[in-house]
Design a protein around this motif. Structure first.
Motif, PDB file in Angstrom:
ATOM      1  N   ARG A 170      34.152  50.193  44.094  1.00 30.79           N
ATOM      2  CA  ARG A 170      33.162  49.064  44.460  1.00 30.79           C
ATOM      3  C   ARG A 170      34.383  47.637  45.436  1.00 30.79           C
ATOM      4  O   ARG A 170      35.142  48.098  45.593  1.00 30.79           O
ATOM      5  CB  ARG A 170      33.974  47.731  42.678  1.00 30.79           C
ATOM      6  CG  ARG A 170      32.979  46.789  42.720  1.00 30.79           C
ATOM      7  CD  ARG A 170      33.039  46.606  41.541  1.00 30.79           C
ATOM      8  NE  ARG A 170      32.120  45.481  40.778  1.00 30.79           N
ATOM      9  CZ  ARG A 170      32.266  44.409  39.142  1.00 30.79           C
ATOM     10  NH1 ARG A 170      32.989  44.742  38.481  1.00 30.79           N
ATOM     11  NH2 ARG A 170      31.682  43.453  39.309  1.00 30.79           N
ATOM     12  N   HIS A 215      44.909  48.148  43.078  1.00 26.11           N
ATOM     13  CA  HIS A 215      44.586  47.475  42.159  1.00 26.11           C
ATOM     14  C   HIS A 215      43.921  48.292  40.983  1.00 26.11           C
ATOM     15  O   HIS A 215      43.198  49.363  40.876  1.00 26.11           O
ATOM     16  CB  HIS A 215      43.649  47.195  43.271  1.00 26.11           C
ATOM     17  CG  HIS A 215      42.802  46.978  44.122  1.00 26.11           C
ATOM     18  ND1 HIS A 215      41.452  47.622  43.969  1.00 26.11           N
ATOM     19  CD2 HIS A 215      42.557  48.383  45.480  1.00 26.11           C
ATOM     20  CE1 HIS A 215      40.402  48.581  44.760  1.00 26.11           C
ATOM     21  NE2 HIS A 215      41.494  48.784  45.614  1.00 26.11           N
ATOM     22  N   HIS A 216      42.561  47.353  40.232  1.00 30.05           N
ATOM     23  CA  HIS A 216      42.115  48.088  39.200  1.00 30.05           C
ATOM     24  C   HIS A 216      40.704  48.238  40.075  1.00 30.05           C
ATOM     25  O   HIS A 216      40.257  47.536  41.197  1.00 30.05           O
ATOM     26  CB  HIS A 216      41.794  47.063  38.303  1.00 30.05           C
ATOM     27  CG  HIS A 216      40.951  47.025  37.286  1.00 30.05           C
ATOM     28  ND1 HIS A 216      40.160  47.511  37.637  1.00 30.05           N
ATOM     29  CD2 HIS A 216      40.705  47.613  35.380  1.00 30.05           C
ATOM     30  CE1 HIS A 216      39.080  47.558  35.560  1.00 30.05           C
ATOM     31  NE2 HIS A 216      40.603  48.573  35.209  1.00 30.05           N
ATOM     32  N   ASP A 234      37.901  47.871  39.101  1.00 30.92           N
ATOM     33  CA  ASP A 234      36.633  46.555  38.638  1.00 30.92           C
ATOM     34  C   ASP A 234      37.881  45.058  38.879  1.00 30.92           C
ATOM     35  O   ASP A 234      36.726  43.721  39.577  1.00 30.92           O
ATOM     36  CB  ASP A 234      36.375  46.522  37.439  1.00 30.92           C
ATOM     37  CG  ASP A 234      35.840  47.594  36.947  1.00 30.92           C
ATOM     38  OD1 ASP A 234      35.066  47.881  38.766  1.00 30.92           O
ATOM     39  OD2 ASP A 234      35.205  48.298  36.349  1.00 30.92           O
ATOM     40  N   GLN A 235      38.429  45.192  39.936  1.00 29.58           N
ATOM     41  CA  GLN A 235      39.560  43.948  40.478  1.00 29.58           C
ATOM     42  C   GLN A 235      39.095  43.479  41.424  1.00 29.58           C
ATOM     43  O   GLN A 235      38.044  44.482  42.526  1.00 29.58           O
ATOM     44  CB  GLN A 235      40.917  44.520  40.569  1.00 29.58           C
ATOM     45  CG  GLN A 235      41.398  42.811  40.927  1.00 29.58           C
ATOM     46  CD  GLN A 235      43.216  43.605  40.878  1.00 29.58           C
ATOM     47  OE1 GLN A 235      43.647  43.913  39.682  1.00 29.58           O
ATOM     48  NE2 GLN A 235      43.678  42.944  42.409  1.00 29.58           N
ATOM     49  N   GLU A 279      42.862  35.838  32.146  1.00 26.00           N
ATOM     50  CA  GLU A 279      42.637  37.065  32.160  1.00 26.00           C
ATOM     51  C   GLU A 279      43.583  37.574  33.684  1.00 26.00           C
ATOM     52  O   GLU A 279      44.147  36.347  33.799  1.00 26.00           O
ATOM     53  CB  GLU A 279      41.347  37.053  32.669  1.00 26.00           C
ATOM     54  CG  GLU A 279      40.351  36.678  32.289  1.00 26.00           C
ATOM     55  CD  GLU A 279      39.046  36.879  33.061  1.00 26.00           C
ATOM     56  OE1 GLU A 279      38.548  38.362  33.558  1.00 26.00           O
ATOM     57  OE2 GLU A 279      38.382  35.834  33.208  1.00 26.00           O
ATOM     58  N   PHE A 299      45.088  41.380  35.845  1.00 25.60           N
ATOM     59  CA  PHE A 299      44.921  42.579  36.000  1.00 25.60           C
ATOM     60  C   PHE A 299      46.479  43.587  35.670  1.00 25.60           C
ATOM     61  O   PHE A 299      47.185  42.726  36.426  1.00 25.60           O
ATOM     62  CB  PHE A 299      44.063  43.287  37.469  1.00 25.60           C
ATOM     63  CG  PHE A 299      42.205  43.051  36.646  1.00 25.60           C
ATOM     64  CD1 PHE A 299      42.260  43.840  36.597  1.00 25.60           C
ATOM     65  CD2 PHE A 299      42.021  41.759  37.185  1.00 25.60           C
ATOM     66  CE1 PHE A 299      40.406  43.320  36.782  1.00 25.60           C
ATOM     67  CE2 PHE A 299      40.713  41.636  37.135  1.00 25.60           C
ATOM     68  CZ  PHE A 299      39.742  43.167  37.017  1.00 25.60           C
ATOM     69  N   TRP A 354      45.791  51.069  34.678  1.00 24.79           N
ATOM     70  CA  TRP A 354      45.409  49.633  35.158  1.00 24.79           C
ATOM     71  C   TRP A 354      44.092  49.328  34.402  1.00 24.79           C
ATOM     72  O   TRP A 354      43.240  50.161  33.218  1.00 24.79           O
ATOM     73  CB  TRP A 354      44.434  49.717  37.181  1.00 24.79           C
ATOM     74  CG  TRP A 354      45.448  49.596  37.799  1.00 24.79           C
ATOM     75  CD1 TRP A 354      45.772  50.728  38.341  1.00 24.79           C
ATOM     76  CD2 TRP A 354      45.758  48.427  38.435  1.00 24.79           C
ATOM     77  NE1 TRP A 354      46.147  50.044  39.908  1.00 24.79           N
ATOM     78  CE2 TRP A 354      46.463  48.866  39.551  1.00 24.79           C
ATOM     79  CE3 TRP A 354      46.343  47.323  37.647  1.00 24.79           C
ATOM     80  CZ2 TRP A 354      47.328  48.055  39.535  1.00 24.79           C
ATOM     81  CZ3 TRP A 354      47.055  46.176  38.853  1.00 24.79           C
ATOM     82  CH2 TRP A 354      47.281  46.361  39.748  1.00 24.79           C
ATOM     83  N   TRP A 355      44.837  48.402  34.400  1.00 26.14           N
ATOM     84  CA  TRP A 355      44.028  47.635  32.643  1.00 26.14           C
ATOM     85  C   TRP A 355      43.651  46.195  32.958  1.00 26.14           C
ATOM     86  O   TRP A 355      44.255  45.454  33.892  1.00 26.14           O
ATOM     87  CB  TRP A 355      44.842  47.786  31.187  1.00 26.14           C
ATOM     88  CG  TRP A 355      45.282  49.101  30.483  1.00 26.14           C
ATOM     89  CD1 TRP A 355      46.742  49.509  31.071  1.00 26.14           C
ATOM     90  CD2 TRP A 355      45.283  49.554  29.847  1.00 26.14           C
ATOM     91  NE1 TRP A 355      46.696  50.997  30.739  1.00 26.14           N
ATOM     92  CE2 TRP A 355      45.500  51.387  29.644  1.00 26.14           C
ATOM     93  CE3 TRP A 355      43.312  49.369  29.468  1.00 26.14           C
ATOM     94  CZ2 TRP A 355      45.696  51.918  28.979  1.00 26.14           C
ATOM     95  CZ3 TRP A 355      43.195  51.192  29.125  1.00 26.14           C
ATOM     96  CH2 TRP A 355      43.963  52.366  28.656  1.00 26.14           C
ATOM     97  N   HIS A 356      42.406  45.526  32.141  1.00 31.11           N
ATOM     98  CA  HIS A 356      42.051  44.116  31.935  1.00 31.11           C
ATOM     99  C   HIS A 356      42.224  43.527  30.893  1.00 31.11           C
ATOM    100  O   HIS A 356      42.011  44.054  30.136  1.00 31.11           O
ATOM    101  CB  HIS A 356      40.712  44.209  32.911  1.00 31.11           C
ATOM    102  CG  HIS A 356      40.141  42.089  32.332  1.00 31.11           C
ATOM    103  ND1 HIS A 356      39.694  42.193  31.042  1.00 31.11           N
ATOM    104  CD2 HIS A 356      40.221  41.464  32.908  1.00 31.11           C
ATOM    105  CE1 HIS A 356      39.276  40.836  31.844  1.00 31.11           C
ATOM    106  NE2 HIS A 356      39.257  40.222  32.890  1.00 31.11           N
ATOM    107  N   ASP A 360      39.966  45.496  28.519  1.00 26.29           N
ATOM    108  CA  ASP A 360      38.814  46.180  29.037  1.00 26.29           C
ATOM    109  C   ASP A 360      37.319  45.675  28.948  1.00 26.29           C
ATOM    110  O   ASP A 360      37.001  46.670  28.536  1.00 26.29           O
ATOM    111  CB  ASP A 360      38.832  47.644  29.372  1.00 26.29           C
ATOM    112  CG  ASP A 360      39.722  48.220  30.803  1.00 26.29           C
ATOM    113  OD1 ASP A 360      40.894  47.176  30.852  1.00 26.29           O
ATOM    114  OD2 ASP A 360      40.734  49.121  31.106  1.00 26.29           O
ATOM    115  N   ASN A 365      36.059  41.300  35.571  1.00 31.09           N
ATOM    116  CA  ASN A 365      35.909  43.091  35.833  1.00 31.09           C
ATOM    117  C   ASN A 365      35.067  43.322  35.551  1.00 31.09           C
ATOM    118  O   ASN A 365      34.322  44.557  35.524  1.00 31.09           O
ATOM    119  CB  ASN A 365      36.832  44.108  34.878  1.00 31.09           C
ATOM    120  CG  ASN A 365      36.049  43.460  33.093  1.00 31.09           C
ATOM    121  OD1 ASN A 365      36.265  42.547  32.990  1.00 31.09           O
ATOM    122  ND2 ASN A 365      36.693  44.593  31.819  1.00 31.09           N
TER     123      ASN A 365
END
Length: 642
Positions: free
Chosen positions: A383, A447-448, A450-451, A491, A493, A566-568, A583, A641
């Motif tokens: 992404r 990085h995540h 979807d970050q 929020e 990450f 990685w977590w959101h 997530d 995310n």
């Protein structure tokens, strides 16, 4: 496979001949036995077998024959059903189509709850390949035809003259199950010019998958056709099905390639990375193995066949339950016919033993990292970063990101100032424990996936002794006095390193607010901060906040989060109650307690720091990515995310 009373199969590797007599040695006559009579009296090529060889064949299905067949093409969980040798159920005057019909009805009945997207028959449909045997089986398969359910069939050595390859011409098998029958199905992709090899496509887990159904003995032309099909679908994972592939001499033994299986491996499977799963029947007992292909990737090779069991196997089916979220294929083997009979209490003593097979070769799980396994031909496109402006939703109060472009691993300056990209002036500045190393804060490109911002800050904090650094809002930041009476969404990450330990890193905070409960006039431990999003000793998230309408802290808890991932995290308050998400998924321990707003003493927010009694007590260890604070409750679809 053939009946041992009528004549043993003889298709084995040449290298097996010197190993002495075994059960498999009894099965070495397949090349001259079985369905040699199937082609008697038939010459020429049936016009009905003229193949659909291009992509146009897949669009030939009509819309009115699929009303009853509905699967979820986007769910990460789907099921491939497999039916091996049914030959003893269709043997001359001994015809038993009820077990097969029950199995096919089971596939339809559970198409939705199991997301069964396709069924593959592995050949040896009948014992002698005669028209009078194929006719009742063809009638049974109309159960699928009428509902437009996707399936494939292929010829085993008992369905045709086993001495021939796919250039044998017209046979009763081809008349009954050739391309003319399959082209009405939406999953049908096409067939080789001879009609004996077919390919099929279905949608599942958000992508297209391909099934190759190869003849008992595909010729050089048949192999070339299969290679061309794969080449025309260069990004599509392939499940290869054929009648003979691998075998084992005894139950529990690892499978080995047969002579023909080795030929198929050498000519097709090994050099085509898209083939990740190959299934065959013909031999028993059930067995499996894994081989590395030319690209160094695993190919799972399975044999499944139950004709040696009571009632010719009772039309057992095997379900391959794909779960791309868990990177696993769960496999089970059972007889829907016997399960249905069990409900009516009509099982005999032998049938009770055949309901389901639960040994390690019939009930098992196959670990497959699908993203990694398919990366060589269908890599996921990462992404792209998203501009900060796109993240500034109405109500955004603060937004920080760390895609600075600085060299990976380089230390953040002592005079670091991270701008609040919302434009509200809630900038962050560095604060460190005296004596901590200069690189306690380091820039990182990690990085995540979807970050929005492709970068992070690594915070190297721990205790004892207390060491490290964190960030804090500048004096007078508007965020410090916000009470969030109408709601909020916070929020972040983050990722914890593999060497994170509870003894040195527990109860650090991703984000916290300075000021103690005692100073705010709240109940509970007076030294605790009024707001903190912390990591427990079991690396679970805890949101502990003092709302405006409660006397003390109200807490939300996540599950324990694996390290190195990685977590959101999101904490959402709608003015009435607070919900934590990981997530984008709500956690279990979200209290129904009324929670309005957040208590403030007008002091700073800390990113990566936790205070106790008004003094730094623990500092975060791990990566922190984008952080956004919004002054209203956001739906999950508006999270960073999403």
């Amino acid at each position: 496979m053939s009946s041992q009373l009528q004549g043993p199969d003889r298709d084995v590797p040449a290298t097996d001949g010197a190993r002495g007599t075994s059960r498999r040695a009894v099965l070495r006559a397949a090349g001259v036995a079985g369905a040699a009579t199937a082609a008697a009296g038939l010459t020429g090529t049936a016009a009905a077998a003229a193949p659909a060889t291009g992509l146009a064949a897949a669009s030939a299905a009509t819309s009115d024959n699929v009303a009853g067949w509905r699967t979820d093409p986007d769910s990460p969980r789907f099921t491939l059903a497999v039916m091996p040798d049914t030959q003893y159920l269709f043997d001359g005057a001994s015809i038993h189509k009820e077990p097969v019909e029950a199995a096919l009805r089971h596939v339809l009945d559970h198409a939705r709850d199991e997301n069964i997207v396709f069924l593959s028959h592995l050949g040896d449909l009948t014992e002698n390949g005669r028209a009078e045997e194929l006719a009742p089986l063809g009638e049974a398969f109309r159960i699928l035809d009428r509902r437009g359910a996707g399936y494939s069939v292929l010829a085993g050595n008992h369905d045709i003259d086993s001495r021939t390859d796919d250039q044998r011409g017209r046979t009763p098998y081809l008349d009954a199950f050739g391309p003319q029958r399959l082209r009405g199905l939406r999953t049908f992709g096409g067939a080789s010019p001879d009609g004996y090899n077919t390919y099929h496509r279905f949608r599942a887990a958000g992508r297209t998958w391909l099934v190759l159904a190869l003849d008992w003995r595909p010729s050089a032309a048949g192999i070339a056709w299969a290679k061309n099909v794969i080449a025309q679908h260069p990004r599509t994972p392939v499940v290869l099905t054929t009648h003979e592939l691998v075998y084992a001499d005894t139950a529990g033994e690892e499978a080995r390639l047969s002579g023909f299986g080795q030929h198929l491996w050498d000519e097709l499977i090994e050099s085509h990375d898209q083939i990740f799963l190959a299934l065959g029947g013909h031999f028993w007992p059930a067995a499996r193995t894994v081989r590395a292909n030319a690209a160094g990737n695993d190919v799972h090779l399975h044999v499944t066949n139950y004709q040696d069991r009571y009632f010719g196997g009772s039309a057992m089916i095997r379900l391959y339950r794909f779960d791309l979220s868990r990177n696993t294929i769960d496999v089970s083997t059972f007889s829907p016919w016997l399960l249905a009979k069990e409900k009516s209490g009509r099982l005999n003593a032998l049938e009770r033993r055949e309901l389901e097979l639960t040994d390690a070769d019939n009930s098992f799980s196959v670990p497959v990292d699908f993203e990694k396994r398919f990366a060589g031909f269908a890599p996921l496109t990462p992404r792209r970063p998203r501009p900060a402006e796109r993240m500034l939703l109405p109500g955004t109060i603060a937004y920080w990101r760390f895609d600075s472009g600085r060299p990976d691993g380089s230390a953040a300056d002592e005079d670091l100032r991270v701008r609040d990209l919302s434009g509200h002036g809630n900038d962050l500045i560095r604060t460190a424990v005296p004596g901590s190393p200069a690189d306690a804060l380091r820039w990182s490109g990690r990085h995540h996936p979807d970050q929005p911002g492709h970068g992070s800050l690594f915070l190297d904090g721990s205790k004892p002794p207390l060491r490290g650094a964190c960030l804090r809002t500048v004096p007078g930041a508007p965020l410090d006095t916000q009470t969030f009476r109408s709601g909020y969404t916070i929020e972040a990450f983050f990722m914890l390193p593999d060497d994170w330990t509870s003894s040195r890193n527990a109860w650090s905070a991703l984000l916290s607010r300075q000021g103690t409960l005692g100073a705010a006039g709240k109940t509970g431990d007076p030294e605790e901060p009024v707001v903190t999003l912390s990591l427990s000793d079991g690396h679970a998230l805890q949101w502990a906040a003092a709302p405006l309408d409660q006397k003390g802290l109200v807490t939300n808890w996540s599950h324990e989060l694996p390290l190195g991932t990685w977590w959101h995290a999101a904490v959402v308050n709608d003015g009435r109650r607070t919900t934590m998400y990981v997530d984008g998924c709500p956690v279990a321990r979200n209290p129904a307690t009324s929670t309005q707003g957040l208590t403030t003493l007008g002091l700073s927010w800390l990113l990566g720091g936790y205070e106790y009694g008004g003094r730094l007590d623990q500092l975060f260890r791990g990566w922190i990515g984008d952080v956004r604070i919004t002054g209203r409750a956001l739906p999950t679809g508006a999270f960073m995310n999403a």
